[in-house]
Enzyme design. Structure first.
Site, PDB file in Angstrom:
ATOM      1  N   ASN A   1     -10.896  -0.151  -0.402  1.00  0.00           N
ATOM      2  CA  ASN A   1      -9.233   0.339  -0.253  1.00  0.00           C
ATOM      3  C   ASN A   1      -7.613  -0.569  -1.672  1.00  0.00           C
ATOM      4  O   ASN A   1      -8.116  -1.824  -2.241  1.00  0.00           O
ATOM      5  CB  ASN A   1      -8.274  -0.924   0.981  1.00  0.00           C
ATOM      6  CG  ASN A   1      -6.943  -0.866   1.023  1.00  0.00           C
ATOM      7  OD1 ASN A   1      -6.104  -0.131   0.316  1.00  0.00           O
ATOM      8  ND2 ASN A   1      -6.267  -1.445   1.761  1.00  0.00           N
TER       9      ASN A   1
ATOM     10  N   CYS B   1       0.337  -0.830  -0.238  1.00  0.00           N
ATOM     11  CA  CYS B   1       0.036   0.655   0.369  1.00  0.00           C
ATOM     12  C   CYS B   1       0.925   0.883   0.011  1.00  0.00           C
ATOM     13  O   CYS B   1       0.603   2.125  -0.353  1.00  0.00           O
ATOM     14  CB  CYS B   1      -1.279  -0.153   1.313  1.00  0.00           C
ATOM     15  SG  CYS B   1      -1.884  -1.364   1.333  1.00  0.00           S
TER      16      CYS B   1
ATOM     17  N   HIS C   1      -3.369   7.113   2.734  1.00  0.00           N
ATOM     18  CA  HIS C   1      -4.108   5.539   2.206  1.00  0.00           C
ATOM     19  C   HIS C   1      -5.057   5.159   2.817  1.00  0.00           C
ATOM     20  O   HIS C   1      -5.468   5.241   3.279  1.00  0.00           O
ATOM     21  CB  HIS C   1      -2.676   4.082   2.637  1.00  0.00           C
ATOM     22  CG  HIS C   1      -3.289   3.207   1.726  1.00  0.00           C
ATOM     23  ND1 HIS C   1      -3.858   3.201   1.414  1.00  0.00           N
ATOM     24  CD2 HIS C   1      -3.235   1.908   3.428  1.00  0.00           C
ATOM     25  CE1 HIS C   1      -4.568   1.392   1.066  1.00  0.00           C
ATOM     26  NE2 HIS C   1      -3.482   1.090   2.269  1.00  0.00           N
TER      27      HIS C   1
HETATM   28  N1  ACO Z   1     -19.450  -8.910   7.315  1.00  0.00           N
HETATM   29  C1  ACO Z   1     -20.119  -9.472   8.541  1.00  0.00           C
HETATM   30  N2  ACO Z   1     -19.744 -10.433  10.272  1.00  0.00           N
HETATM   31  C2  ACO Z   1     -17.553  -9.976   9.618  1.00  0.00           C
HETATM   32  C3  ACO Z   1     -17.269  -9.892   8.197  1.00  0.00           C
HETATM   33  C4  ACO Z   1     -17.925  -9.152   7.752  1.00  0.00           C
HETATM   34  N3  ACO Z   1     -17.039  -9.049   6.127  1.00  0.00           N
HETATM   35  N4  ACO Z   1     -15.920  -9.941   8.506  1.00  0.00           N
HETATM   36  C5  ACO Z   1     -15.709 -10.241   9.258  1.00  0.00           C
HETATM   37  N5  ACO Z   1     -16.972 -10.583  10.217  1.00  0.00           N
HETATM   38  C6  ACO Z   1     -16.999 -11.456  11.923  1.00  0.00           C
HETATM   39  C7  ACO Z   1     -16.039 -11.846  12.009  1.00  0.00           C
HETATM   40  O1  ACO Z   1     -16.647 -13.111  12.093  1.00  0.00           O
HETATM   41  C8  ACO Z   1     -16.540 -11.817  13.728  1.00  0.00           C
HETATM   42  O2  ACO Z   1     -17.574 -13.018  14.126  1.00  0.00           O
HETATM   43  P1  ACO Z   1     -17.448 -13.374  15.925  1.00  0.00           P
HETATM   44  O3  ACO Z   1     -17.232 -12.104  16.565  1.00  0.00           O
HETATM   45  O4  ACO Z   1     -18.851 -14.307  15.621  1.00  0.00           O
HETATM   46  O5  ACO Z   1     -16.111 -13.959  15.752  1.00  0.00           O
HETATM   47  C9  ACO Z   1     -16.914 -10.533  13.604  1.00  0.00           C
HETATM   48  O6  ACO Z   1     -17.506  -9.742  12.576  1.00  0.00           O
HETATM   49  C10 ACO Z   1     -15.401  -9.385  14.420  1.00  0.00           C
HETATM   50  O7  ACO Z   1     -14.225  -9.851  13.211  1.00  0.00           O
HETATM   51  P2  ACO Z   1     -13.199  -9.108  13.340  1.00  0.00           P
HETATM   52  O8  ACO Z   1     -11.737  -9.635  12.335  1.00  0.00           O
HETATM   53  O9  ACO Z   1     -12.348  -8.919  14.977  1.00  0.00           O
HETATM   54  O10 ACO Z   1     -13.695  -7.010  13.537  1.00  0.00           O
HETATM   55  P3  ACO Z   1     -12.710  -6.182  13.496  1.00  0.00           P
HETATM   56  O11 ACO Z   1     -13.786  -5.541  14.764  1.00  0.00           O
HETATM   57  O12 ACO Z   1     -12.042  -6.690  14.344  1.00  0.00           O
HETATM   58  O13 ACO Z   1     -12.937  -5.143  12.656  1.00  0.00           O
HETATM   59  C11 ACO Z   1     -11.375  -4.915  10.466  1.00  0.00           C
HETATM   60  C12 ACO Z   1     -12.420  -6.241  10.890  1.00  0.00           C
HETATM   61  C13 ACO Z   1     -12.366  -3.849  10.326  1.00  0.00           C
HETATM   62  C14 ACO Z   1     -10.915  -5.454   8.775  1.00  0.00           C
HETATM   63  C15 ACO Z   1     -10.750  -4.045  11.521  1.00  0.00           C
HETATM   64  O14 ACO Z   1      -9.588  -5.087  11.854  1.00  0.00           O
HETATM   65  C16 ACO Z   1     -10.250  -2.713  11.385  1.00  0.00           C
HETATM   66  O15 ACO Z   1     -10.472  -1.761  10.935  1.00  0.00           O
HETATM   67  N6  ACO Z   1      -8.496  -2.863  10.852  1.00  0.00           N
HETATM   68  C17 ACO Z   1      -7.856  -1.988   9.823  1.00  0.00           C
HETATM   69  C18 ACO Z   1      -6.930  -2.709   9.221  1.00  0.00           C
HETATM   70  C19 ACO Z   1      -7.365  -2.761   7.225  1.00  0.00           C
HETATM   71  O16 ACO Z   1      -8.368  -1.658   7.518  1.00  0.00           O
HETATM   72  N7  ACO Z   1      -6.385  -3.293   6.548  1.00  0.00           N
HETATM   73  C20 ACO Z   1      -7.135  -3.124   5.375  1.00  0.00           C
HETATM   74  C21 ACO Z   1      -6.097  -3.672   4.859  1.00  0.00           C
HETATM   75  S1  ACO Z   1      -4.665  -3.122   5.098  1.00  0.00           S
HETATM   76  C22 ACO Z   1      -4.057  -2.101   4.548  1.00  0.00           C
HETATM   77  O17 ACO Z   1      -4.244  -1.469   3.913  1.00  0.00           O
HETATM   78  C23 ACO Z   1      -2.868  -1.114   5.461  1.00  0.00           C
END
Ligand code: ACO
Length: 321
Positions: A278, A111, A248
């Protein structure tokens, strides 16, 4: 001598896929995706390729800059999803736009790819080796997503962005910073082909992007403000002097957290992730092109740019428009 961005361009695939569209093919919802990420829709490639979108973005940037192909000395594409192992996407762009004199190569900094390309071009230009460079970030991420993994595939999109930079006597790029932390590479990874020869049996399984979202979040909200502080100070400016922060476009929560840590209004952080998702290396140049075409960028404005992601890598710069 300064490195001035003199034109921008971008290209997105024709097909738009909304969160509701995704919820019809997997167990997800607009509410889950948009509340956690800010993403509402993304463009996904059907007939488009990383090279075809790059060529279109490059042509638009050249037109915007008013430069012809024979003026281009250097082409660098930041990408993790080139169409071929070789030739590089940059070489395909060179052939398509007819930049016969240019040196062309790709860089892989995930990225941060466009920002690394910008900084590499800046160094060549400042050294007096080249005068005009075409730099791009381009991705077809949809082909390296596991469409059975709802936690990653909903986050990403496809597209390409480009900028023409030129060595000019007036200031442009005021400062830059870049860094890498290979010890944490596993938090955002996609395996390439594994060993395959008469000595090694291989399953030839296709590999897709794997991400530890929470670790990526922690990395981004600490590395990005630190890098931005560094470039703003190196430019002899304060945070208040920056007109826009073009980051980004990974996730709205990361952007909000960076704004809070810098004590800057979110209004100074333009957004394209709502309609693009993204797009890794392509997100900064696409955002910059959208800002440019909306007339948001006026001469003399100070713009802080920052890319961050797989590697792990990060890179920032302050440019005077
Ligand atoms: N739809 C519905 N439910 C979902 C989805 C989806 N697409 N994806 C995961 N879930 C569920 C999971 O299964 C989990 O369920 P459970 O609690 O029953 O096990 C629940 O949602 C929570 O999952 P987490 O992975 O813990 O979700 P989190 O709240 O951490 O959010 C996210 C995920 C948005 C990716 C978060 O970690 C984040 O903001 N990360 C930042 C990193 C990022 O944005 N990366 C992008 C690419 S990297 C880059 O460009 C630098």
């Amino acid at each position: 001598m300064g490195t001035k961005i003199i034109g921008t361009g971008s290209c997105l695939p024709k097909t738009v896929v909304t969160n509701d569209d995704l919820s019809r093919i997997m167990d997800t919802s607009d509410e889950w995706i948009s509340s956690r990420t800010g993403i509402r829709e993304r463009h996904l490639a059907k007939e488009e390729t990383t090279a075809s979108m790059s060529v279109e973005a490059a042509k638009r940037a050249m037109e915007n800059a008013g430069v012809t192909a024979d003026e281009i000395d250097l082409i660098i594409v930041g990408t993790v999803s080139a169409d071929h192992v070789t030739p590089a996407c940059a070489c395909e762009v060179q052939a398509a736009v007819g930049a016969d004199r240019a040196v062309a190569f790709d860089v892989n900094a995930a990225c941060s790819g466009f920002m690394f390309a910008l900084n590499i071009a800046h160094v060549y230009l400042q050294a007096g080796i080249y005068r005009t460079a075409l730099i791009l970030g381009a991705e077809t991420l949809s082909k390296i997503m596991d469409w059975d993994d709802r936690s990653t595939c909903v986050l990403f999109g496809d597209g390409a962005g480009a900028a023409v930079v030129r060595a000019e006597s007036i200031s442009g790029l005021l400062s830059f910073d870049q860094g890498s932390d290979g010890t944490k590479g596993g938090v955002l990874a996609c395996t390439n082909r594994t060993n395959n020869n008469p000595l090694v049996k291989t399953s030839r399984e296709l590999e897709y992007v794997h991400m530890d979202g929470q670790e990526v979040y922690k990395f981004a909200v600490t590395a990005v403000p630190a890098s931005l502080h560094k470039v703003i100070e190196a430019a002899g400016l304060t945070v208040e002097d920056i007109d826009y922060f073009a980051l980004h476009q990974a996730n709205i929560r990361i952007i909000q957290s960076v704004a809070k840590r810098l004590k800057v209004s979110e209004d100074k952080f333009p957004i394209s992730l709502d309609h693009c998702g993204n797009i890794s290396a392509a997100s900064v140049p696409i955002l910059l092109d959208e800002m440019n075409r909306k007339g948001m960028l006026k001469p003399g404005m100070k713009i802080a740019l920052s890319g961050f992601g797989g590697g792990l890598t990060w890179a920032s710069a302050v440019v005077e428009w």
